[in-house]
Design an enzyme around this catalytic site. Sequence first.
Site, PDB file in Angstrom:
ATOM      1  N   LYS A  42     -76.528 -62.924  46.351  1.00 59.82           N
ATOM      2  CA  LYS A  42     -76.414 -63.363  44.995  1.00 59.82           C
ATOM      3  C   LYS A  42     -76.467 -62.111  43.782  1.00 59.82           C
ATOM      4  O   LYS A  42     -75.838 -61.604  42.981  1.00 59.82           O
ATOM      5  CB  LYS A  42     -77.053 -64.427  43.777  1.00 59.82           C
ATOM      6  CG  LYS A  42     -76.960 -65.940  44.121  1.00 59.82           C
ATOM      7  CD  LYS A  42     -77.123 -66.981  43.853  1.00 59.82           C
ATOM      8  CE  LYS A  42     -77.726 -68.253  44.681  1.00 59.82           C
ATOM      9  NZ  LYS A  42     -77.402 -69.477  44.261  1.00 59.82           N
ATOM     10  N   ASP A  56     -79.293 -66.201  50.758  1.00 57.98           N
ATOM     11  CA  ASP A  56     -78.591 -66.206  50.162  1.00 57.98           C
ATOM     12  C   ASP A  56     -78.766 -66.101  48.246  1.00 57.98           C
ATOM     13  O   ASP A  56     -77.896 -65.475  47.869  1.00 57.98           O
ATOM     14  CB  ASP A  56     -79.312 -67.743  50.336  1.00 57.98           C
ATOM     15  CG  ASP A  56     -78.383 -69.112  48.852  1.00 57.98           C
ATOM     16  OD1 ASP A  56     -77.210 -68.321  49.721  1.00 57.98           O
ATOM     17  OD2 ASP A  56     -77.756 -69.030  48.051  1.00 57.98           O
TER      18      ASP A  56
END
Length: 851
Positions: free
Chosen positions: A709, A705
């Site tokens: 980003k 994750d």
Amino acid sequence: MSSALQLPGDAVASAASSALAALQPGGTTRVHKFGGSSVADAGRILALAPLVEDGAAVRAVVVSAMAGTTNALVAMAEQASSGQDWSGEWAALRERHLATAAVIDPADRHGLRDAVARDFDALRDDLLALASASGETGALVAQVHGAGELVSSRLVQAALGGEAAGWQRLDARDVLVVQPGEMGVAVDWEASRERFAEWRTRQRPEKVVVTGFVARERDGRSTTLGRNGSDYSAAIFANLFDADELLIWTDVDGVLSADPRLVPDATVLPTMSYAEACELAYFGAKVLHPQTMAPVQSRAIPLCIRNTLNPSAPGTWILPENPEGDAEISPVKGLTIVRDMAVLELAGNGMVGVPGTAEKLFAALHRAGVSVVMISQGSSEHSICCVVRASQAQRAKAAVEAAFADAIASASAQGVNLTSDVAILAAVGDGMVGIPGVAARLFAALAQAQVNIRAIAQGSSERNISVAIADADATRALRAAHSAFWLSPQTVSIGLIGPGQVGRALLSQLAAVIPKLRANSQIDLRLRGIANSGYMALDHFAIHPAEAVERLVEMSTPAFDPDAFAAHVRAEHLPHALIVDCSGSEAIARHYPKWLAAGIHVVTPSKHAGSGDWERYVAIREAQRSGARFMYEATVGAGLPVINTLRNLRDTGDEIQAIDGMLSGTLAWLFNSFDGSRPFSALVREARELGYTEPDPRDDLSGLDVARKLVILAREAGRELSLDDVVVESLVPEHLREVSRDEFLARLDELDAPMQARLVDAVARGLKLRHIAHLSQAEGARVGVVALPADHACCHTRLTDNLVQFTTARYASNPLVVQGPGAGPQVTAAGVFGDILAIAHSLSNGIGAHA
Ligand code: ADP
Ligand code: ASP
Ligand code: MG
């Protein structure tokens, strides 16, 4: 103000405070007119009585036929003339009127039933006569057409109390003499006044119901004032009665800025001048017959359009002139569309500077009985173009070709072009006089809506700008023009997909702030659609955000169809459209390029588009050429201004050298808490219990994750980077990656020994462990645990705080840091809301309107 204006002015003021109280009792004469919908059934007819109880000394009530009746009569007349059977429709219409009579006069006190039956007998005789007639049948046809007004006037007379209550009835054909002509039906005032005076001396009526629509020609033949003509009747009788006021009762709150059936946002105009009303009616505003104004204008009788369904609404006052300051509200009063037109163009080099060309053209059209609706000529005189009714277009073409036969033969004129399927859009307003920029605003709105303008004309009064456009564009053009003049340029139609935690938080933030934005900053956000994976709820106007989720579970809610959803959100009558995607669904992200290309802004907290397939990312970038924007601030650091900061750095010419960040609240909390006093696995368990982790903590520990980003930040920093390019250190040991979630949770302490060893090593070197995403030219993109000196910014965060540090040419030795809570539905929703507002703010200068 001149004294002539005083009465209307007062009337406007008092009408606004209390419509009925405004009507002065005493020596006044007032004419009321009720349209077809106001006499549509017995209930409506019975409801008229209190509306005409206005205290005036003399009252005339002009009525139309019951709604739909004239259409039926027109059809029957045609059937009778062409030998078809009309008896079924006749019987149905008779039955409808008899049933209405039975409700209005249940005890048969007015003998209404028999009177209505007699009217229908007469109608039957006329139809039979028509069926067997040879030769001129105009009067007979008119008699059939006007039968509806005869019956409805009986019904209204009875509903008001009949003769017993002093209500007389006047068949307008007994007094009204008219002559049909080129410019419509003209009143023979002398003859009409004479007959009217005679009737009045005989009857001395104080209360009279008058048939609208019907009249007689000089030779005594029945005629009508043309479809929709009872407004005109009412104005004529207002003149004959020398009324103080004319009230035209209909089914809308007044004259609206545009046809409400085409523009849902149309607003009621409190006042307008006779000239404006005339122009609007001439250009197709159905609410008033175009000839209505002349008879009231000559006596300066104020005219008010009111709603029988909403009698307390003040209505629209039509007055000799607009009140002062009126144009400041909007220079354009109303917009209309006239359809079924054609553009006729005569072009030719040989016409340059030849005097009399225009005269010759219009004379030819005049001789052929063609009425020219609009004229425009290029200043080069290379071509003359005019707009005529489609029904007269061929005749017009033939007439012009004949008139210019010589010029065409000698090639000094190229010939006559006819373009059919044309509509005219007209903008009307006294206030347009001398105000620059009105036309520019109209043309800009049409250009943005991709409406091609075929011809332009501005009336010499400057009260009207008309443009000829393709008929297929008519509604779109009208809506675009309407929003340009009446709506805040920052009106945004919003659709929300995915009311999960973030979506719901956004809805509650919208509910609280939308009214304030509208009141204070002209930003008008309208939630017009909401969808989840199964269903969608759409609203023409707006859904209250607090009720949006409930709307999704209503029985009638249709299945979710992304294309239909987007088409609805991108409403033609609103200037801007925006979709908020909180679905977290990859499938929805695939629609972004298409939506953006169609001019729909897209805002999302989801990382699919920003960190996914590079080609799609490029497609999204390209699609923004439409002016629509793709915003995703909430994808990194939730509500923290991370992407914005990065954009500003680049936009102002700074050079990004490195980005370091703690981009996961979960991992930040774990390493903030990991000081050796408790095993790493115990902290993971606690974080899970606190709700800081995903249900399967491996989703956080894998670092994926965070890597996503980082991809988003890297792309924003100008790098062509994809997830595969990021070196990700997963904190999940290889042998635990494929096992079940339960097994993983059971074997969580297998993480402890290696992590403990790293901690001991770091502490020994005076460093701290942090989970970091890093991007730089030298080291590339990587995500994992690193040991940092205690004075590093990342070692000074709290709890689940996110932190992003930008090292740039300007912020070289002392990097720029953005830090704060970076997770949770409320702050994520705030990030999304911030993007929506950023877009709305940018709209005032016209950026990003519909492509
Ligand atoms: P009536 O039967 O009372 O004469 P009409 O149907 O002839 O009523 O005219 C009223 C209708 O005109 C309204 O219901 C509305 O749909 C339509 N209309 C078209 N343009 C306008 C406008 N600019 N303002 C108000 N109404 C309009
Ligand atoms: N009844 C007529 C019509 O339908 C006149 C009117 O309603 O104004 O055209
Ligand atoms: Mg009408």
